[in-house]
Every structure is written in structure tokens, then in C-alpha cells.
Motif scaffolding. Structure first.
Motif, short mmCIF file in Angstrom:
data_model
loop_
_atom_site.label_atom_id
_atom_site.label_comp_id
_atom_site.label_asym_id
_atom_site.label_seq_id
_atom_site.Cartn_x
_atom_site.Cartn_y
_atom_site.Cartn_z
N LYS A 2 0.84 -1.19 0.00
CA LYS A 2 0.00 0.00 0.00
C LYS A 2 0.88 1.24 0.00
CE LYS A 2 -3.06 2.34 3.19
NZ LYS A 2 -3.72 2.28 4.48
N GLN A 52 7.52 4.03 0.40
CA GLN A 52 7.57 2.80 1.20
C GLN A 52 8.65 1.84 0.70
OE1 GLN A 52 5.72 3.29 3.82
NE2 GLN A 52 4.50 4.91 2.91
N GLN A 70 0.64 -4.55 5.49
CA GLN A 70 0.22 -3.94 4.23
C GLN A 70 1.40 -3.40 3.42
OE1 GLN A 70 -2.70 -1.15 5.90
NE2 GLN A 70 -4.19 -2.22 4.63
N VAL A 72 3.49 -1.05 4.54
CA VAL A 72 3.79 0.32 4.93
C VAL A 72 4.95 0.33 5.92
CG1 VAL A 72 2.87 2.39 6.04
CG2 VAL A 72 1.41 1.03 4.54
N ALA A 109 0.75 6.24 4.28
CA ALA A 109 -0.25 5.91 3.25
C ALA A 109 -1.65 5.79 3.84
CB ALA A 109 0.16 4.64 2.50
N CYS A 110 -2.01 6.73 4.70
CA CYS A 110 -3.34 6.70 5.32
C CYS A 110 -4.42 7.18 4.36
CB CYS A 110 -3.35 7.52 6.60
SG CYS A 110 -3.23 9.31 6.35
N GLY A 111 -4.07 8.05 3.43
CA GLY A 111 -5.02 8.53 2.44
C GLY A 111 -5.76 9.81 2.81
N ILE A 124 -4.53 6.29 -3.13
CA ILE A 124 -3.91 5.14 -2.48
C ILE A 124 -3.94 3.96 -3.44
CG2 ILE A 124 -4.15 3.44 -0.61
CD1 ILE A 124 -3.10 6.09 0.38
N ASP A 125 -2.78 3.34 -3.61
CA ASP A 125 -2.64 2.15 -4.44
C ASP A 125 -2.33 0.99 -3.49
OD1 ASP A 125 -1.98 0.13 -6.22
OD2 ASP A 125 -0.57 1.36 -7.37
N LYS A 126 -3.24 0.06 -3.38
CA LYS A 126 -3.06 -1.05 -2.44
C LYS A 126 -2.35 -2.25 -3.07
CE LYS A 126 -6.88 0.19 0.51
NZ LYS A 126 -8.16 -0.18 1.07
N GLU A 127 -2.01 -2.16 -4.34
CA GLU A 127 -1.36 -3.27 -5.01
C GLU A 127 -0.07 -2.85 -5.70
OE1 GLU A 127 -4.05 -5.69 -7.24
OE2 GLU A 127 -5.65 -5.35 -5.79
#
Length: 140
Positions: A2, A52, A70, A72, A109-111, A124-127
Motif C-alpha cells: 500500500k 515505502q 500492508q 507500509v 499511506a493513510c489517504g 492510495i494504491d493497495k497493489e
């Protein structure tokens, strides 16, 4: 993994992201206490935020920096001794430090910033797949 992604062409340098970040984590609206920084040079805007990469993890002498489930990179404030080696080591200059705080801080990366960006320059890109930065080695 993430991470906070950026689309610099969309950035209007309004500072909404910086204010939201500093308010969320430090309860003040102060660009210098934000984990995201916007710089301008003429018409060009740069968004400085942690990708990250994790290069800072190995440099911490007390192992206060780790990667969570995640992906992070996080700083354990209870373990941190405030040596700031991670700040000096960060090639991207996104490990932040402020004289009001003992420990450094960085984007997690909380957004929150993405949620307030009127230009949709952040998301936010989780992948995401992130490679560590290339580093110049002086000693072998």
C-alpha cells in the motif's frame, strides 16, 4: 503493498494535502509538520512523499522501523531514540524531522491527503510494487 501514489501534472499546489496531514497527526495546520511536501519551481510542482521503499529499515540502529502487513514502513516511537539516521539516509528526503518532536515521521499511506485533494493528484494504491532506490555504495 500500500502506497500513496501521485499524479504531479494534476497538482495545483494548494497545500490542502499538507494541511490535512499535519492536522490529522499533529493537530496543527503547518506545512512543516506534514509528511507530504509540495514544492514548486516555475510551473512545475513536485509532490514529495514516501514510496515505502524500506531502505530506512536497515539503517535504524535500534530496529524501530519496520514494514507492516500492508507493506507500509512504520516507525515505532517507543523504540526510536531520535538519532535521525533514517532522515539522513533517505535518498528521497521524505523521512521528516521537526524540532518540536523527538522522533522522525513519514507518510504511512493513510489517504487523508488524497481525500482532500481538489485536483485528484493523490490516491492510495493497495497493489503497488516498489523497488528500493538505487544507492551509491562508498564502502564495501
Amino acid at each position: 503493498m500500500k502506497i500513496l501514489q501521485k499524479i504531479e501534472d494534476r497538482c495545483i499546489a494548494c497545500s490542502a494535502c499538507e494541511m490535512a496531514c499535519s492536522n490529522a497527526y499533529f493537530k496543527v495546520r503547518d506545512r512543516e509538520k506534514s509528511a507530504i511536501r509540495i514544492t514548486e519551481k516555475g510551473q512545475d510542482k513536485k509532490i514529495h512523499v514516501c514510496n515505502q521503499c524500506g531502505d530506512c529499515i536497515d539503517v535504524c540502529p535500534v530496529m524501530a522501523i519496520r514494514r507492516d502487513a500492508q507493506g507500509v514502513v512504520r516507525i515505532d516511537k517507543k523504540k526510536c531514540v531520535g538519532c535521525l539516521m533514517c532522515v539522513g539516509f533517505c535518498d528521497a528526503a521524505v523521512m521528516m524531522q521537526h524540532d518540536d518532536f523527538h522522533e522522525p515521521y513519514k507518510c504511512v499511506a493513510c489517504g487523508i491527503c488524497a481525500g482532500v485533494c481538489p485536483a485528484e493528484a493523490l490516491y492510495i494504491d493497495k497493489e503497488a510494487q516498489v523497488e528500493p532506490l538505487e544507492r551509491v555504495t562508498f564502502f564495501k
